[in-house]
Design an enzyme around this catalytic site. Sequence first.
Site, PDB file in Angstrom:
ATOM      1  N   GLU A  67       1.140  -0.985  -0.285  1.00 17.44           N
ATOM      2  CA  GLU A  67       0.159   0.011  -0.195  1.00 17.44           C
ATOM      3  C   GLU A  67       0.737   1.472   0.258  1.00 17.44           C
ATOM      4  O   GLU A  67       0.605   2.245  -0.860  1.00 17.44           O
ATOM      5  CB  GLU A  67      -1.325  -0.136   0.973  1.00 17.44           C
TER       6      GLU A  67
ATOM      7  N   ARG B 206      -8.001   1.864  13.835  1.00 16.62           N
ATOM      8  CA  ARG B 206      -8.425   0.826  13.568  1.00 16.62           C
ATOM      9  C   ARG B 206      -8.167   0.090  15.207  1.00 16.62           C
ATOM     10  O   ARG B 206      -9.641  -1.032  15.090  1.00 16.62           O
ATOM     11  CB  ARG B 206      -8.210   1.014  12.213  1.00 16.62           C
TER      12      ARG B 206
ATOM     13  N   GLU C  38     -10.143  -8.907   4.144  1.00 14.57           N
ATOM     14  CA  GLU C  38     -10.264  -8.235   5.604  1.00 14.57           C
ATOM     15  C   GLU C  38     -10.429  -9.478   7.456  1.00 14.57           C
ATOM     16  O   GLU C  38      -9.654 -10.392   7.533  1.00 14.57           O
ATOM     17  CB  GLU C  38      -9.726  -7.136   6.401  1.00 14.57           C
TER      18      GLU C  38
END
Length: 772
Positions: free
Chosen positions: A241, A319, A722
Site C-alpha cells: 500500500e 482502527r 480482511e
Amino acid sequence: MSLTDKFKVIHSSHVHESAEKHVCGSAVYIDDMVEPARTCHAYLGLSEVAHAKIVRLDLKRVVDAKGVICVLSANDIAGPNDVSPTGLNDEPVFATGVVQFWGQPIFAVVAETREEARRAAKLAIVEYDPLPAVLDIESATKAGGKLVTKPLTLKRGGLKKAMKNAPLRLSGEMKIGGQDHFYLEGQIAFAIPGEDEDVEVYSSTQHPSEVQHMVAHALDVPNNAVTVKVRRMGGGFGGKETQANLFAVVAAVAAKKLNRAVKIRPDRDDDMIATGKRHDFKVTYEVGFDETGKIHGVDAQFAARCGFSADLSGPVTDRALFHADNSYFYPAVKLQSVPLKTNTVSNTAFRGFGGPQGIVASERIIEEIAFALNKDPLEVRKVNFYGPQTGDVTPYHQQVSDNIIHRLVDELETSSNYGQRRQDIIKFNKSSSLFKRGIAMTPVKFGISFTATWYNQAGALIHIYQDGSVHLNHGGTEMGQGLNLKVAQVVADEFGLPLSAIKITETATDKVPNTSATAASSGSDLNGMAAQDGCRQIKDRLEVFARELSGDSSATVMFENGQVTIGSTQYAFGDFVKQAYMARVQLSASGFYKTPDIHWDREKGQGRPFFYFAYGASVCEVIIDTLTGEYRVERVDILHDVGKSLNPAIDIGQIEGGFIQGMGWVTSEELFWDDKGQLKSHAPSTYKIPLASDVPEVFNVALAQWSTNPERTIRRSKAVGEPPLMLAASVVEALSMAVASVADYKTCPCLDTPVTPERVLMAVTDLQNPDI
C-alpha cells in the site's frame, strides 16, 4: 455448460480469471516482462546500525565495481527526498546525516545486471557515530514515549462510575506480535523513460495513484507526466500500500537520469529488512463486570511499535481502537492509542489494518472474565453481544443496526456440535496427562470503509466495441483476491453477456485517475459500484436508441442471454451494438461511485466511519503436548457473513486463506530483533509461515446463505478480504484452554502472541509449578 449457466454470472461460482495462468506459470508479473534493450538494474545500499550519525560515506569501491553505471543518493532527487504517505516529510528515500533503523536505504547502485548491482551495494564504506536506539515498546515507554503521530481517544458513558459500581474487576496486559507480509512476489518496480518529463512505471503496488504522486514529487514534475501500471501482484496483504513507493521512486529517478529502463527488485532478506510489518502492540486493560459476566466498563491503552516514521501508524492504531469492542457492547468505555516512535523499520498496513490487534485484545478480556467466573467463555461472549436490548452503540458512537452476530454464533454452535465437543474435551483432559485438548469459539464484527472518508471513492472505464466485446478498466488492483473477476461479473451481468465477452485490462493511472488504494476490504464495493455506474450510463443511451429503432417510445428493453430484447424483437448483442455505433451512440463511459452516509470526526472520536459491518465466527479445536509445547490445530469450523455473495468460490477461498494467514500470525510467525536493532527473522529459514501441512485436517467453511447486506452495496454483497483473518483468535483461545487444563482451569494462562510452542511449554510449566 448450459445456456443458462453461461449467462448466470452473478451470485455464482466462477474460476479466478488468472487461475490457469497461475498454475501453469504463464501469468505475467513485472519480473516476467520483456525488457527493452539496455535495461539496467538498481539495488539498495542499506544501513547496518539502528540509529547513528553518518560520519563518512565512501562509495569509491561501489562506483568502480564491475558493471556499475552510477550511484544514486539524495542529491539525485530533484524534488523532496521523501516518500511519506501522510505528507509529514519524515520518511526519506535515502538517509542523509542520520540513519534511524537497521536496513534504512542510504544509496542505490545502478548496474548492467542485477547481480552486479547487488554485489556492488555491499562494497560501500560507511562510518557511524552511534546514537541511543529505542527498539521496542518497553524501551520507548521508558525513554519518555515519543509518538510518531497524534494519538486517538474513544470514550462513551461514565467510566469512573461504572468501574466503581462494578461488582468485580480485573486488570491485565497482553503483548501482540507483528507479522511480515511474506507476499510471494517481492517488492519490484520497472521504470521506462519517455519523452520530455514523461516516465512509465510498472509497480507491484496496491496504490497506483500514490506511487504516481511520489514519483512525480521526487522528479519534480506534474502528476500527468507519470503513468503507473499494475496488471497483477503476487500478493500484497497491505505490504504494497505504501511500501512500494520507495522502489518506484528509485527506479524512476534512475531511468530519467540515464534515459534507460531501470528495474529494481530486492532479495527476500533485504525486502524483509527494509519494509514495514504488521504493528506489534502491548495492550493494558482494566475491566469491571458482574457475576453473569456482563461487562460494565473497559479502560484500555493500546501501545504500538510504529517505527522511525509515521507511515500509516495513525489510522492503523485508530482502527485497533475501532475494533477493541469486537462484537461486544461496553456500557462505559475509554480506549487510547499510543503510537510509539522506535528505531526500527516503520510498520505499515497489513490485512485487517489494526483491527486484528483490537479484536484479539477484546477476546483476551472475555477469556479472563470467563476464567474468573469459572464459565464457558462462549457464555460470557453471548451475554455481552451487541443487541437492541443489550446495547447497540460502539465506543465511537456508531449504532450497530443489523445485530446478526447472535444468529450466526447460534447456528455455528449447533452445526459444529460445540457444546458436546467441549464436554468431551474436558473429559479427555481429565484422563490424559501428556496430551491436552482445547476448543474455543470466537466471533468477528469488522467495520467496512476507509476511516479516511475521502478514500471511499472509485472510478471505472467501460468501452463496448463494434463487435459487442467489452473492455473493462477500474481503479482497483488485482493481487490474487479475485477483484478483477468480481468486477467483470458485475459488468457481464449488466449487459447480459458471458464472462468471456469482458476483457479486463491492467490498472493504469492514465485510464482511471485519482484511485484509492485497494485496501480496507473495499475493492469490490467501490470498484464494482463504479463499473456498474459506467455500464448503466451506456445502457441508458442504448435503451433510448432501442426505442427509437423500434418506433415505440414505451417499449421494454432487456439485456440478457447475449441478446437485446426490444418489445418482442430480439437482436444479438453484437449486432445491436453495431447498429448503435452506426447511429453514433456513445459506447463508452466513465463510472464513478462514492460511499454514502459515512462521516468521522477524529477530534471528537465520534461519527459513522463504517458503511456496514461484516460478521463471522469460528470454532477451533487443538491438541498440545505438555512435554514439548508442540501442538496441532485439528479442526476448524467457520460460518461467515459475506452478504449475498458475488462469487461463493472466491469468497470461500478468501475465508480459508485469511484464517490460515491469521493462524500463522498468532502461532508461528515470530519477528525477532536483536539488541542492536537487526531483524534476525528475515528469511524462510528463520521466519515460519504456515505450510500446507499446518492446515487443519478438518476444515469446514460455510457462508451464511441467509445474509444480505441491508446497505446499498454492489448486489447486496459484503467485503470478505480482511474479516476472516481475525477468526484465528479462536486458535489462541483454544490453546489457552488446553494449557489451563493442566491446573484444572483455575487460572487464565494469558498467552501472548505469537503462541509459539516455546510459549505453550513455558505456560504449562508455570501452571504445573506455581511456586517456582
